[in-house]
Every structure is written in structure tokens, then in C-alpha cells.
Design an enzyme around this catalytic site. Structure first.
Site, mmCIF file in Angstrom:
data_model
loop_
_atom_site.group_PDB
_atom_site.id
_atom_site.type_symbol
_atom_site.label_atom_id
_atom_site.label_comp_id
_atom_site.label_asym_id
_atom_site.label_seq_id
_atom_site.Cartn_x
_atom_site.Cartn_y
_atom_site.Cartn_z
ATOM 1 N N HIS A 317 35.957 32.653 40.147
ATOM 2 C CA HIS A 317 35.768 32.347 38.737
ATOM 3 C C HIS A 317 35.863 30.858 38.440
ATOM 4 O O HIS A 317 35.284 30.393 37.456
ATOM 5 C CB HIS A 317 36.801 33.098 37.884
ATOM 6 C CG HIS A 317 36.420 34.525 37.631
ATOM 7 N ND1 HIS A 317 36.720 35.542 38.504
ATOM 8 C CD2 HIS A 317 35.745 35.111 36.598
ATOM 9 C CE1 HIS A 317 36.260 36.688 38.024
ATOM 10 N NE2 HIS A 317 35.650 36.455 36.877
ATOM 11 N N GLY A 318 36.581 30.110 39.236
ATOM 12 C CA GLY A 318 36.679 28.689 38.949
ATOM 13 C C GLY A 318 37.481 27.940 40.000
ATOM 14 O O GLY A 318 38.389 28.497 40.621
#
Length: 474
Positions: A317-318
Site C-alpha cells: 500500500h505504501g
């Protein structure tokens, strides 16, 4: 370009549909339109998209024709896809982490790398294709033109759902269209647009304002209000975009996999992940969790597998430690449920279990939203303990207006309401029974409701209201 924009709604999409329905070369029209769609926001990365298509098409085709080097080609394809992801998404993060650990001043010594739109979805799509070809689950696509169209399809290109090749393999060359399916897809698209524009956008500004305040200046109620707004924003932002993509897919003759199924109605974290971002959950299950052993191992190994999967899910996700902690938090909760918590949750009232799940998910969202770990930890402390010296209360009007409050309430009700299997008696005179007995009335009601939502969305976008997109860079 995003779906919830005037440019897309009133220029790109109508012109594209006109060409798509009128011309017989549907795959060509979709491929060209997809490249134009991607080039609108990221022209510099169109070659990357094309190279990804060439890479995965070539590796898949070679695997299907080779008997001796199949495993080597599989490893090559996976590593090449992961290499793209690691370079563009994690290089800066790795360099920054090395600098922090060894106390090195590396600032400015490496070029800053811009993250291409949808690179995470792009690479996971490629990995699933080469693995499925290797396993024999699908036949390698012989036409590069058709494969490039699959890789570049603009409805799912930027933010999913993750459409695996086997989901649409048969539809690439044979996808009959009729008016009923086009209308069905349009309704789903408008539902997603309403979720994004009327709910997510309306609470986004309040969430951003509250999270911009230092936690030391927040009260307990404000902290909970901020994370409540963000929880509703991220659900309807991403869920709405997924519905728009699925709706467009139906309008083009494709059936994309569902991505959300009322995740905030879940009564456990295990159930939450069966309902949240389902295309990603199933991807990790099929290509990581099961190959690691899945449930067929010892309990301890199973707990390790779950933890590894969700640590990587967080990183997907990041590229930040906040996302790592978010993934670890969900992995820990899943392990606790496997140890025995799930049995306990099944015995307590459903509402209590749902409240527990919501609180656990909201705590995780703090890490997802906060700018760094200290900010997240301070914010959570305020949520549950407050500040030693309670700050002066800020007027709620600084964060909320009537629109945002209405959107928050409606969003919470729709998100937490659990569907039942109650069947309506058609003999009863109620709204559902009346509509079922009169199909023309149901059609008229759908048309009025769909038109009204579309009108409100267009008016909101034309007025230039706040229109962020959380998953735009994932």
C-alpha cells in the site's frame, strides 16, 4: 484523469463510448483509449506500461512453448515485475531507511523517483499472469495486441480491482453486449460516482483538517470524529472507484471481480478481509499465502505466514513505516483470532463483535492516514486517553458543515448496516412488493434515482468541490 472529473464524465467517456459502440474494432478502440487515458496524467510512463505488456506477454508465451526452462522463465518474469515495483515504489524508501540506520546524509545524492500511476496494480497483474500460465490455469495469449489491451484497460488500470487474466480471458475476444447489460453497468457506475463524490469527498476535507492539527491540540471527541471521517472517506473513495470501474467494465462487455462487500459490517477482522479489497485479498491468498503453506502447516507456521502476508500487504500500500505497522497490526489481529478470539467473537452479540471490529479497523486507519509513526501514536493516545491538559475546544464549524455531517451520518448508516435474508411477501403493500409487481415502476424509479445522483454529482464537480483520491498513487 480520474473518473470523478468533468473531463472524464463529459468529454473523454462519451467520445470513447461513441467510438467503442460504433466501430467494429473494439479491442483496438479500447487499447488506444486506454493509452490516451494513461497519457493524460502520466505521459512519461506510457513506455513503462508498454514495456510491462511486452515483458509479461513474452515471458508467458515463452513459458507456454518451453518444457526445459519453464521454471527459470517464471522466476525471471516474477523478478522483473518485482524489480519494476521495487525501483519505482521503494527505492527512495530504502535509501532513506539506510540513511537513518547508518546516520548517513544521503539527501540529494540519488535522483528522486516519481511513482507511476497504478504501478502496484500493473505489476501484480503481470505476476498473476505468468504464474497462471506456468501452472496451466490459463493458456498464454497468442495475440500481443489483445494482451496489450488487457494490460492497459483503463477502467481498472489506475486503482483496480486487480483483474487477473483468467477473470477475463474468454471475454477478450467474445463479449456480447446488449442494452440491459449496458444499463446495468451504467447504474453501478453512477452508484460508485455517488459514493465517491457525494460521500467520500464531503467528509474528506473534515478528515484532512483534523489530521492536520497537532494531536496535543486535539480533544478525544475531535480525534474520534477525524478518524471516523477518514474511515468513511477511504471506504467510499476506493469502493466508489471500484464500483465505477466494474460498471464501466459491464458497459464494455467485461465482468470484473467484486472488490467490496460492506466491510464495516464485519464481526471480525477475518471477515473484514473477506469483504475489503477482495481482489487484493484473493491475490495474496492465491499467490503468497497458499504457496507458503496456507492452513496446511503447523499452527505456529500458519501464524508466521499470516504475519508475512500482511506485512507485505502493508508495504504494497505504501513505502513508509506507517504502512508496515498497519499491515503488522492486521496480521497480529488475525493471529489473535486464529488462536481463539474468533470463537469468542462468535459467541457474543453480533453488534458487540461488529463494534470491536470497527474500533480495531479504525485504529489501523490512523497509521494509514498519519504522516509518520509519532503522529499516529500520539493520535491514538488522544483517542483512548486524551491529553493531560485538555485543549480549548475548537468550534465544530471549523471542521464540519451541514453537507459533511449529512454525508458522514449517511455513510456510517450505509456502511455498518448488515443485510438480512428477510424475504418480502409480494402480497403485502410495501414499496418493495409494489416495485416487484410492476417492473415498469421499478424501471422508472431506477431511472429517476440514477439521474438524480448523476445530476448531484455533476453539480458538485462543476462547483469545484474538494475531490481527492486516496488510492491514486498506489
Amino acid at each position: 484523469m480520474v473518473f470523478s472529473s468533468i473531463t472524464f464524465l463529459f468529454y473523454f467517456f462519451p467520445i470513447f463510448l461513441f467510438c467503442y459502440y460504433l466501430l467494429p474494432w473494439k479491442n483496438t478502440v479500447l487499447l488506444v483509449a486506454s493509452l490516451l487515458f494513461y497519457a493524460w496524467g502520466e505521459p512519461a510512463f506510457v513506455p513503462l506500461l508498454i514495456c510491462s505488456a511486452i515483458l509479461n506477454y513474452g515471458v508467458g508465451y515463452a513459458i507456454s512453448r518451453s518444457a526445459r526452462y519453464r521454471k527459470f522463465l517464471l522466476v525471471l518474469g516474477i523478478c522483473a515485475n518485482l524489480g519494476i515495483l521495487l525501483y519505482y515504489k521503494y527505492f527512495n524508501f530504502i535509501i532513506a531507511t539506510i540513511g537513518d540506520v547508518f546516520r548517513l546524509d544521503l539527501a540529494g545524492k540519488f535522483p528522486a523517483i516519481v511513482l507511476p500511476l497504478g504501478v502496484s496494480f500493473l505489476t501484480f497483474q503481470g505476476i498473476s499472469y505468468v504464474i497462471d500460465v506456468y501452472r496451466g490455469d490459463v493458456n498464454a495469449q497468442k495475440s500481443f495486441w489483445n494482451f496489450a489491451m488487457y494490460k492497459a484497460m483503463f477502467p481498472q488500470l489506475i486503482a483496480g480491482p486487480i483483474v487477473r487474466y483468467h477473470d477475463v480471458a474468454d471475454q477478450i475476444t467474445d463479449r456480447p453486449l446488449d442494452n440491459e447489460r449496458i444499463w446495468f453497468g451504467f447504474k453501478i457506475f453512477v452508484i460508485g460516482l455517488g459514493q465517491k463524490v457525494l460521500i467520500a469527498n464531503s467528509v474528506a476535507l473534515a478528515a484532512d483538517r483534523i489530521f492536520a492539527i497537532p494531536p496535543s491540540q486535539l480533544g478525544v471527541a475531535q480525534a474520534w470524529a477525524g478518524i471516523a471521517c477518514y474511515s468513511i472517506q477511504i471506504l467510499y473513495d476506493f469502493g466508489g472507484y471500484s464500483n465505477m470501474a466494474i460498471g464501466i467494465g459491464h458497459m464494455l462487455g467485461f465482468k470484473y471481480p467484486p472488490n467490496f462487500n460492506q466491510p464495516y459490517s464485519a464481526t471480525s477482522i477475518t471477515e473484514f478481509w473477506r469483504r475489503w479489497h477482495m481482489s487484493l485479498s484473493s491475490w495474496f491468498r492465491d499467490y503468497l499465502y497458499i504457496p507458503l503453506g496456507g492452513n496446511r502447516t503447523t499452527p505456529l507456521r500458519n501464524y508466521v505466514n499470516l504475519s508475512v502476508v500482511f506485512l507485505l500487504c502493508g508495504l504494497w500500500h505504501g513505502a513508509a513505516w506507517t504502512f508496515v505497522v498497519w499491515g503488522a497490526w492486521h496480521g497480529l489481529l488475525l493471529v489473535i483470532e486464529r488462536v481463539g478470539m474468533a470463537s469468542f467473537l462468535g459467541k457474543i452479540p453480533r453488534t458487540v463483535a461488529q463494534i470491536y471490529t470497527l474500533i480495531a479497523v479504525m485504529v489501523g486507519w490512523v497509521f494509514f492516514r498519519a504522516k509518520d509513526l509519532p503522529h499516529a501514536l500520539d493520535y491514538i493516545r488522544v483517542m483512548f486517553v486524551g491529553n493531560q491538559i485538555e485543549p480549548e475546544p475548537m468550534p465544530w464549524s471549523l471542521h464540519f458543515d451541514k453537507v459533511s455531517v449529512t454525508a458522514l451520518v449517511v455513510g456510517i448508516v450505509l456502511a455498518t448496516w448488515r443485510r438480512t435474508d428477510r424475504r418480502y411477501d409480494s402480497a403485502r403493500f410495501d414499496l418493495i412488493g409494489a416495485l416487484r409487481q410492476r417492473p415498469w415502476l421499478a424501471g422508472a424509479a431506477e431511472l429517476v434515482l440514477t439521474s438524480t445522483v448523476l445530476l448531484f454529482c455533476a453539480s458538485s464537480l462543476a462547483a469545484g468541490t474538494y475531490n481527492p483520491f486516496i488510492y491514486f498513487r498506489f
